[in-house]
Design a protein around this motif. Structure first.
Motif, mmCIF file in Angstrom:
data_model
loop_
_atom_site.group_PDB
_atom_site.id
_atom_site.type_symbol
_atom_site.label_atom_id
_atom_site.label_comp_id
_atom_site.label_asym_id
_atom_site.label_seq_id
_atom_site.Cartn_x
_atom_site.Cartn_y
_atom_site.Cartn_z
ATOM 1 N N TRP A 11 0.845 -1.237 -0.038
ATOM 2 C CA TRP A 11 -0.033 0.090 -0.090
ATOM 3 C C TRP A 11 0.925 1.291 0.028
ATOM 4 O O TRP A 11 1.631 1.400 0.823
ATOM 5 C CB TRP A 11 -1.071 -0.038 1.246
ATOM 6 C CG TRP A 11 -1.716 -1.210 1.232
ATOM 7 C CD1 TRP A 11 -1.522 -2.528 1.884
ATOM 8 C CD2 TRP A 11 -2.865 -1.580 0.393
ATOM 9 N NE1 TRP A 11 -2.337 -3.359 1.486
ATOM 10 C CE2 TRP A 11 -3.398 -2.769 0.798
ATOM 11 C CE3 TRP A 11 -3.853 -0.714 -0.610
ATOM 12 C CZ2 TRP A 11 -4.450 -3.344 -0.059
ATOM 13 C CZ3 TRP A 11 -4.888 -1.394 -1.052
ATOM 14 C CH2 TRP A 11 -5.111 -2.726 -0.780
ATOM 15 N N ASP A 24 -3.721 4.537 -1.361
ATOM 16 C CA ASP A 24 -4.386 3.466 -1.659
ATOM 17 C C ASP A 24 -4.891 3.055 -0.373
ATOM 18 O O ASP A 24 -4.377 2.881 0.605
ATOM 19 C CB ASP A 24 -3.846 2.456 -2.452
ATOM 20 C CG ASP A 24 -3.370 2.546 -4.013
ATOM 21 O OD1 ASP A 24 -4.036 3.730 -4.684
ATOM 22 O OD2 ASP A 24 -2.291 2.280 -4.363
ATOM 23 N N SER A 25 -6.089 2.337 -0.548
ATOM 24 C CA SER A 25 -6.855 1.769 0.612
ATOM 25 C C SER A 25 -7.433 0.404 0.225
ATOM 26 O O SER A 25 -7.960 0.359 -1.000
ATOM 27 C CB SER A 25 -7.713 2.437 1.608
ATOM 28 O OG SER A 25 -8.771 3.252 0.719
ATOM 29 N N ASN A 84 -5.334 8.262 7.005
ATOM 30 C CA ASN A 84 -5.163 7.258 8.033
ATOM 31 C C ASN A 84 -5.871 6.192 7.555
ATOM 32 O O ASN A 84 -6.058 5.273 8.234
ATOM 33 C CB ASN A 84 -6.025 7.884 9.195
ATOM 34 C CG ASN A 84 -4.936 8.704 9.837
ATOM 35 O OD1 ASN A 84 -3.676 9.012 9.855
ATOM 36 N ND2 ASN A 84 -5.488 9.753 10.998
ATOM 37 N N ARG A 85 -6.603 6.107 6.508
ATOM 38 C CA ARG A 85 -7.103 5.042 5.901
ATOM 39 C C ARG A 85 -6.354 4.005 5.178
ATOM 40 O O ARG A 85 -6.507 2.663 4.943
ATOM 41 C CB ARG A 85 -8.372 5.437 4.914
ATOM 42 C CG ARG A 85 -8.125 6.131 3.684
ATOM 43 C CD ARG A 85 -9.207 6.718 3.116
ATOM 44 N NE ARG A 85 -8.891 7.290 1.808
ATOM 45 C CZ ARG A 85 -9.012 6.603 0.697
ATOM 46 N NH1 ARG A 85 -9.782 5.887 0.308
ATOM 47 N NH2 ARG A 85 -8.490 7.190 -0.334
ATOM 48 N N ASN A 86 -4.987 4.374 4.908
ATOM 49 C CA ASN A 86 -4.005 3.760 4.187
ATOM 50 C C ASN A 86 -3.339 2.776 5.385
ATOM 51 O O ASN A 86 -2.609 3.386 6.157
ATOM 52 C CB ASN A 86 -3.184 4.680 3.556
ATOM 53 C CG ASN A 86 -1.840 3.787 2.859
ATOM 54 O OD1 ASN A 86 -0.994 3.734 3.458
ATOM 55 N ND2 ASN A 86 -2.046 3.685 1.548
ATOM 56 N N PRO A 87 -3.025 1.536 5.300
ATOM 57 C CA PRO A 87 -2.435 0.800 5.909
ATOM 58 C C PRO A 87 -0.891 1.186 6.541
ATOM 59 O O PRO A 87 -0.504 1.221 7.376
ATOM 60 C CB PRO A 87 -2.497 -0.731 5.426
ATOM 61 C CG PRO A 87 -3.599 -0.324 4.608
ATOM 62 C CD PRO A 87 -3.690 0.714 4.044
ATOM 63 N N ARG A 112 -14.792 -0.348 7.227
ATOM 64 C CA ARG A 112 -15.161 0.410 6.112
ATOM 65 C C ARG A 112 -16.601 0.605 6.268
ATOM 66 O O ARG A 112 -17.253 -0.097 6.430
ATOM 67 C CB ARG A 112 -14.828 -0.122 5.005
ATOM 68 C CG ARG A 112 -15.010 0.966 3.907
ATOM 69 C CD ARG A 112 -14.415 0.666 2.570
ATOM 70 N NE ARG A 112 -14.812 1.528 1.427
ATOM 71 C CZ ARG A 112 -14.458 1.429 0.166
ATOM 72 N NH1 ARG A 112 -13.873 0.338 -0.363
ATOM 73 N NH2 ARG A 112 -14.795 2.486 -0.381
ATOM 74 N N TRP A 150 -13.387 5.078 6.890
ATOM 75 C CA TRP A 150 -13.013 3.920 7.891
ATOM 76 C C TRP A 150 -13.094 4.245 9.277
ATOM 77 O O TRP A 150 -12.805 5.402 9.690
ATOM 78 C CB TRP A 150 -11.644 3.604 7.590
ATOM 79 C CG TRP A 150 -11.754 2.554 6.236
ATOM 80 C CD1 TRP A 150 -11.261 1.419 6.053
ATOM 81 C CD2 TRP A 150 -11.762 3.113 5.088
ATOM 82 N NE1 TRP A 150 -11.221 0.814 4.865
ATOM 83 C CE2 TRP A 150 -11.623 2.027 4.138
ATOM 84 C CE3 TRP A 150 -11.848 4.321 4.300
ATOM 85 C CZ2 TRP A 150 -11.433 2.099 2.485
ATOM 86 C CZ3 TRP A 150 -11.819 4.490 2.783
ATOM 87 C CH2 TRP A 150 -11.802 3.531 2.243
#
Length: 165
Positions: A11, A24-25, A84-87, A112, A150
């Protein structure tokens, strides 16, 4: 929605590639578990399950308990709609802000969803080199727009990290 377990380095984080903000998420809910991004399966049951890297499907609380970490009932919900939604962004923040977990692994569940009559608006330039967003919740301004969000289910020190970052 189900998908496969991936590595966190799959990611792209906006902190390393600002032009990709918010980064990306995963297509659905997930559990950041160490260096793995494991799908979280939310069906009609009372509790979510996790697809582990071994291919097993286990209750999320069982995975958390097995690592000596707080279960869902002992976590705080934090809304994530930007980076913050991206790992990978989460993993970087946990490392950079000195996260101290109580167990044998890092685990951060991300559920999500969507929010009605809301949108993300650009606010200012961040120290990482990209515009960051804030959530605009006003039906008069955004109409019937829906926004992907998320919900990060954080432990006490992850809450500190997200606040400090």
């Amino acid at each position: 929605m189900q998908y496969e377990v991936s590595r966190v380095d799959h990611w792209q984080p906006a902190r390393r590639r600002p032009e990709t903000y918010p980064g990306d998420s995963p297509a659905g809910s997930y559990l950041l578990l160490g260096e793995d991004v494991c799908p979280v399966i939310c069906d009609d049951r009372d509790a979510p399950d996790v697809l582990t890297d071994g291919g097993d499907v286990m209750p999320l609380d069982t995975v958390l308990e097995g690592a000596g970490l707080p279960t869902l009932a002992d976590r705080v919900a934090v809304l994530a709609y930007g980076g913050n939604r991206n790992p990978a962004t989460l993993r970087i923040k946990l490392a950079n802000y000195g996260y101290v977990g109580s167990g044998s692994a890092i685990a951060l569940p991300m559920l999500r969803g969507t929010i009605q009559a809301a949108d993300v608006a650009a606010c200012a330039l961040s120290g990482q080199g990209y515009l960051y967003g804030d959530l605009l919740v006003d039906p008069l301004l955004v109409g019937e727009t829906t926004c992907d969000i998320w919900v990060a289910l954080v432990d006490a020190d992850q809450l500190r990290v997200l606040h400090d970052s």
